[in-house]
Design an enzyme around this catalytic site. Sequence first.
Site, mmCIF file in Angstrom:
data_model
loop_
_atom_site.group_PDB
_atom_site.id
_atom_site.type_symbol
_atom_site.label_atom_id
_atom_site.label_comp_id
_atom_site.label_asym_id
_atom_site.label_seq_id
_atom_site.Cartn_x
_atom_site.Cartn_y
_atom_site.Cartn_z
ATOM 1 N N ARG A 176 0.856 -1.188 0.000
ATOM 2 C CA ARG A 176 0.000 0.000 0.000
ATOM 3 C C ARG A 176 0.890 1.236 0.000
ATOM 4 O O ARG A 176 1.616 1.489 0.958
ATOM 5 C CB ARG A 176 -0.918 -0.014 1.224
ATOM 6 N N SER A 228 -12.512 -3.175 -0.873
ATOM 7 C CA SER A 228 -12.816 -2.688 0.472
ATOM 8 C C SER A 228 -14.294 -2.334 0.573
ATOM 9 O O SER A 228 -14.835 -1.642 -0.308
ATOM 10 C CB SER A 228 -11.986 -1.445 0.791
ATOM 11 N N LYS A 245 -5.153 4.400 9.047
ATOM 12 C CA LYS A 245 -5.928 5.010 7.965
ATOM 13 C C LYS A 245 -6.905 6.001 8.568
ATOM 14 O O LYS A 245 -7.940 5.630 9.114
ATOM 15 C CB LYS A 245 -6.668 3.919 7.174
#
Length: 211
Positions: free
Chosen positions: A41, A110, A139
């Site tokens: 990521r 997601s 996040k």
Amino acid sequence: MKKVPFDLSLYLVTEESLAVEDMTTIITEAVSGGVTAVQLREKQASSLTFYQKASLLKGVLDELSIPLIINDRVDIALAVGADGIHVGQDDLPLPIIKTLVPDNMIIGVSVSTLEEALEAENNGADYIGVGSVFPTKTKQDATALKKGELERICHSTSIPAVAIGGITADNIKRLSKSGIAGAAVVSAITQAKNPMDAATLLSYTIKRFTN
């Protein structure tokens, strides 16, 4: 080509702030402890940096027989021959992605609601990442799940569901009987003093409380 079987029980998502050398060391140790899949990521990196990290990591994970999943960037996934791609609700639509990637590429989406989960399944996702199940600092824009939504999602869909968001070896037991196929973690491994020991404990706990 058919997709190879994949195991998402302990799914490590990388932390962008880590130097690539530290990242590969942590991943190698974590795989020894039981990590079964790795997602790269990179939200802030340039395309070149993302590609270079992905290419290096693909080589490392191929040696360990662990799938590499790329977050968001279909172009990077294709460029390095990644095993999978994971996208969010604001990324390219799944039907479009499926026209761009090989049939054997794993595709994850997601979701934070049952509606999103059902749409992902109907559009051909191979798995869903469901969260945020717990508060997380990794996040900042993560959407907290409504109470009972994880169970609703898992019991209403037939594809694997991976819980994500603030998961640790201490709180994973709270997801017992939810129906998840695994858990995705970031800091529980990347910030651990001993990534292999952290992964070992997480793997044991996940198998104990989610089966």
